[in-house]
Design an enzyme around this catalytic site. Structure first.
Site, PDB file in Angstrom:
ATOM      1  NE  ARG A  18      -3.765   2.369   0.368  1.00 15.68           N
ATOM      2  CZ  ARG A  18      -3.746   4.046   0.218  1.00 15.68           C
ATOM      3  NH1 ARG A  18      -2.403   4.268  -0.828  1.00 15.68           N
ATOM      4  NH2 ARG A  18      -4.344   5.205   0.491  1.00 15.68           N
ATOM      5  CG  HIS A  45      -1.428   6.367   2.093  1.00 13.13           C
ATOM      6  ND1 HIS A  45      -0.980   5.301   2.366  1.00 13.13           N
ATOM      7  CD2 HIS A  45      -2.403   6.704   3.194  1.00 13.13           C
ATOM      8  CE1 HIS A  45      -1.566   4.926   3.422  1.00 13.13           C
ATOM      9  NE2 HIS A  45      -2.361   5.864   3.568  1.00 13.13           N
ATOM     10  CG  HIS A  78      -5.440   8.562   5.455  1.00  9.05           C
ATOM     11  ND1 HIS A  78      -5.266   8.846   6.430  1.00  9.05           N
ATOM     12  CD2 HIS A  78      -4.533   7.892   4.562  1.00  9.05           C
ATOM     13  CE1 HIS A  78      -5.036   7.810   6.963  1.00  9.05           C
ATOM     14  NE2 HIS A  78      -4.737   6.973   5.996  1.00  9.05           N
ATOM     15  CD  GLU A 134      -3.987   3.756   8.432  1.00  7.11           C
ATOM     16  OE1 GLU A 134      -4.148   4.103   7.002  1.00  7.11           O
ATOM     17  OE2 GLU A 134      -3.778   2.873   7.709  1.00  7.11           O
ATOM     18  CG  HIS A 155       0.521   5.731   6.373  1.00  3.05           C
ATOM     19  ND1 HIS A 155       0.399   6.764   7.589  1.00  3.05           N
ATOM     20  CD2 HIS A 155      -0.040   4.778   6.319  1.00  3.05           C
ATOM     21  CE1 HIS A 155      -1.490   6.481   7.485  1.00  3.05           C
ATOM     22  NE2 HIS A 155      -1.210   5.610   6.468  1.00  3.05           N
ATOM     23  CD  GLU A 198      -6.832   3.290   2.175  1.00  6.66           C
ATOM     24  OE1 GLU A 198      -7.344   3.251   3.577  1.00  6.66           O
ATOM     25  OE2 GLU A 198      -5.785   3.230   2.294  1.00  6.66           O
TER      26      GLU A 198
HETATM   27 MN    MN Z   1      -3.536   4.972   5.802  1.00  7.90          MN
END
Ligand code: MN
Ligand code: MN
Length: 415
Positions: free
Chosen positions: A123, A126, A128, A132, A171, A194
């Site tokens: 993943r 990124h 946000h 999380e 992360h 997401e």
């Molecule tokens: Mn995340």
């Protein structure tokens, strides 16, 4: 239904043994006292049938919606949701699906994501707006995160472990061999998606090579092969030993608190023959300042006792087994819904709820709260910590019977 019938008969007996001309009269006197009375027990057979178009595969999943207990009353916002009917976004390396507030209106405090990364699947790096929180449900995963002081944290997690990334901390996640990983993320905002995250590749592709060269103090040519579309999830090479990755980023020292927590291996908050509850809020999982969580296992026939949470909504991810939950609110409102693995339940702050294991195997779910601290009020605790004569007068039960209620907040009661 049996219990209701028995109680209805008891109630009729109490008013002098009036003959039960129809079940309607009995049910109206106990169970759902509202008029007109609700529930199949109050209906004649012709009105009970359901001849219309239906999809039995879906219909049969919801016995409590098809025929609600007669004690259910009034309208209530839908508190059943699911990942089972959420579309997956599949890319090479893994997939994800999500249930945000726009999919599940009641869920306005948090949103949920279910993700799978195969061995080596990444993943993308990124960040946000929302914080999380996540619980691992399968396999192994390596996480990386950086705090604003420039201190890096790299760790491997397995089923039963949690991670927490404060809002805006950058992360990444990567599935480890041989089986990769699966986990559920909870964001502390109902509309965090997401699919709406700030991606490393997006930013670089949308910054000119001249500026990139100045920013990083290198030649423009360094960036000649950067991806021009984002990666989001992609297949990578499996990483080497954890200790090597940790050494590689150790320069600025470790953050003061770990960003991961071994919930499944922690000391239980409650444990008895009917089940077990483990808890992770900021008192033990220090970095998790906006999310508290409990993983709850209820044995067959067991009941999660009547309770509520004064400080936060409860978002549930049902991990295994099956059960039903009845939620109570002012009005009166009371509604029952059935849940299975992969489903999501939601209870608004201070709404009463009770959960029954209706299956033959252990029921397990994780309850997530947007709060620093886990708080619960147990109904039996309240009734056993209020002057007994006062309680007895409210319920028309004897003081001796009130004294038999559990006074120790058992959390889970055996069947
Ligand atoms: Mn995340
Ligand atoms: Mn609860």
């Amino acid at each position: 239904m049996e219990t209701l019938t028995r109680r209805a008969v008891l109630a009729i007996g109490a008013v002098g043994g009036t003959a039960l001309a129809a079940s309607t009269a009995g049910a109206a006197s106990f169970g759902n006292p509202d008029q007109p009375a609700e529930g199949a027990i109050n209906a004649n057979a012709a009105g009970l049938s359901d001849p219309g178009p239906k999809n039995p595969a879906i219909n049969d999943q919801f016995p409590s919606f098809q025929s609600p207990p007669a004690t259910d009353v009034g309208d209530m916002q839908l508190f059943w949701g699911s990942f089972n009917n959420a579309a997956k976004r599949i890319q090479n390396g893994g997939w994800a699906r999500q249930v945000t507030k726009s999919d599940f209106a009641i869920s306005d405090a948090v949103s949920g994501v279910n993700m799978r990364l195969g061995p080596g699947g990444i993943r993308e790096m990124h960040w946000h707006r929302a914080a999380e929180w996540a619980i691992m449900t399968n396999g192994h995963c390596r996480i990386t995160v950086l705090d604003p002081q420039g201190r890096a944290y790299v760790q491997d997690v397995e089923a039963g472990d949690l991670w927490y990334f404060p809002a805006g901390y950058p992360h990444s996640l990567q599935g480890l061999g041989p089986e990769g990983c699966e986990f559920v993320i909870v964001f502390d905002e109902g509309d965090q998606s997401e699919y709406g995250t700030l991606l490393l590749t997006d930013w670089l592709a949308h910054t000119s090579p001249e500026l990139l060269a100045k920013n990083f103090g290198v030649e423009q040519d360094v960036f000649r092969n950067i991806p021009l579309q984002n990666l989001w999830i992609f297949q990578g090479k499996e990483p080497g030993p954890l200790s090597k990755d940790q050494e590689a980023v150790a320069g600025a020292g470790l953050p003061p608190f770990p960003f991961t927590y071994k919930l499944a291996a922690s000391k239980p908050l409650k444990e008895n023959t009917a089940g077990v509850i483990r808890l992770a809020d900021s008192s033990a999982f220090t970095v998790s300042k906006t999310i508290a969580a409990a993983i709850e296992t209820i044995k067959p026939g067991g009941v999660r006792e009547m309770h509520w949470h004064p400080n936060a909504d409860e978002w549930q991810y049902w991990i295994k087994g099956e059960g039903r939950m009845t939620v109570f609110d002012a009005g009166p409102r009371s509604q029952t819904a059935d849940f299975r693995a992969g489903d999501i339940g939601y209870v608004k702050k201070s709404q009463g709820h009770i959960i029954e294991n209706t299956g033959k195997t252990d029921l397990q779910f994780v309850a997530v709260f947007k709060a620093a601290e886990y708080q619960e009020v147990s109904l039996s605790s309240w009734l056993t910590h209020t002057p007994p004569a006062l309680v007895a007068q409210h319920l028309n039960v004897s003081i001796e019977d009130v004294a038999k209620f559990p006074a120790n907040q058992p959390a889970i009661m055996p069947g």
